[in-house]
Design a protein around this motif. Structure first.
Motif, PDB file in Angstrom:
ATOM      1  N   GLU A  44       0.839  -1.209   0.000  1.00  0.00           N
ATOM      2  CA  GLU A  44       0.000   0.000   0.000  1.00  0.00           C
ATOM      3  C   GLU A  44       0.871   1.256   0.000  1.00  0.00           C
ATOM      4  O   GLU A  44       0.590   2.210  -0.729  1.00  0.00           O
ATOM      5  CB  GLU A  44      -0.933  -0.009   1.209  1.00  0.00           C
ATOM      6  CG  GLU A  44      -1.998  -1.084   1.131  1.00  0.00           C
ATOM      7  CD  GLU A  44      -2.778  -1.255   2.425  1.00  0.00           C
ATOM      8  OE1 GLU A  44      -2.697  -0.379   3.318  1.00  0.00           O
ATOM      9  OE2 GLU A  44      -3.479  -2.288   2.548  1.00  0.00           O
ATOM     10  N   ALA A  47       2.300   1.741  -3.401  1.00  0.00           N
ATOM     11  CA  ALA A  47       1.282   2.255  -4.326  1.00  0.00           C
ATOM     12  C   ALA A  47       1.042   3.743  -4.103  1.00  0.00           C
ATOM     13  O   ALA A  47       0.857   4.503  -5.051  1.00  0.00           O
ATOM     14  CB  ALA A  47      -0.026   1.472  -4.164  1.00  0.00           C
ATOM     15  N   LYS A  89      -0.766  -1.312  -8.019  1.00  0.00           N
ATOM     16  CA  LYS A  89      -1.611  -2.262  -7.290  1.00  0.00           C
ATOM     17  C   LYS A  89      -1.003  -3.649  -7.352  1.00  0.00           C
ATOM     18  O   LYS A  89      -0.693  -4.147  -8.435  1.00  0.00           O
ATOM     19  CB  LYS A  89      -3.016  -2.289  -7.889  1.00  0.00           C
ATOM     20  CG  LYS A  89      -4.006  -3.144  -7.115  1.00  0.00           C
ATOM     21  CD  LYS A  89      -5.417  -2.898  -7.599  1.00  0.00           C
ATOM     22  CE  LYS A  89      -6.513  -3.541  -6.828  1.00  0.00           C
ATOM     23  NZ  LYS A  89      -6.288  -4.549  -5.885  1.00  0.00           N
TER      24      LYS A  89
END
Length: 153
Positions: A44, A47, A89
Motif C-alpha cells: 500500500e 502504491a 496495485k
C-alpha cells in the motif's frame, strides 16, 4: 445394532473434533501474522509512493532485485519517489512466511499493475521478501521479483 448406533452418534463428533484440531495447527503465529500484515502495508505504501513510511522500513543495507537490475535502499526510495516505478496495485494471490530466529522469509504470488518508464504494465510475479527483526521492529532486508512465465504458475 448398538455398535452401529454408537458409531452414528460418535463418528460425526469425532470428525468435527479432528477437523478443528487440524485447523488449529494451520493457524499463523503472531510473528508470522505481523510480517504478513507488514508486507501488505508495504504494498500500500509503495502504491501511495509513501516514502516516509518506506524509508524506516527498508534496512540501510537492503537490496532490491527487479527485472531491469538491482540496487540499494537509496535508489529504491528515489525510484518510488520519482515515479520511475509506480507500484499501482499488487493483487496478492498467495502468501507464505517462514521464520528462522530473527529472520522472516515471505513469498507472495502476485499480479502487479505498475507504471514503468511511463508505460502501464501488468506482470505475474513471485516476490521474495526477507525481513530481519532488530530492536522489536521488522526491517526489510531484501525484495526480489521473479517473473512467472504464465499467471497460473
Amino acid at each position: 445394532m448398538k455398535t452401529t448406533i454408537i458409531m452414528k452418534k460418535i463418528f460425526p463428533k469425532l470428525l468435527i473434533l479432528m477437523l478443528a484440531a487440524s485447523n488449529s495447527f494451520a493457524q499463523k503465529t503472531v510473528a508470522e501474522q505481523e510480517v504478513i500484515q507488514l508486507s501488505k502495508q508495504k504494498w500500500e505504501w509503495m502504491a501511495d509512493k509513501n516514502v516516509n513510511k518506506l524509508t524506516p522500513l527498508f534496512d540501510d543495507k537492503a537490496v532490491f532485485v527487479h527485472m531491469g537490475g538491482s540496487w540499494g535502499k537509496t535508489q529504491e526510495i528515489n525510484v518510488i519517489k520519482s515515479g520511475g516505478i509506480h507500484y499501482k496495485k499488487a493483487d496478492i494471490h498467495e502468501v507464505s512466511v517462514n521464520i528462522m530466529d530473527n529472520t522472516a522469509i515471505l513469498l507472495n504470488k502476485i499480479t502487479l499493475l505498475a507504471v514503468v518508464g511511463g508505460n502501464e504494465v501488468t506482470n505475474p510475479f513471485i516476490v521474495t521478501e526477507v525481513y530481519i527483526k532488530r530492536d522489536n521492529d521488522w526491517k526489510l532486508g531484501s525484495l526480489s521479483f521473479t517473473k512467472l512465465i504464465t499467471p497460473g504458475q
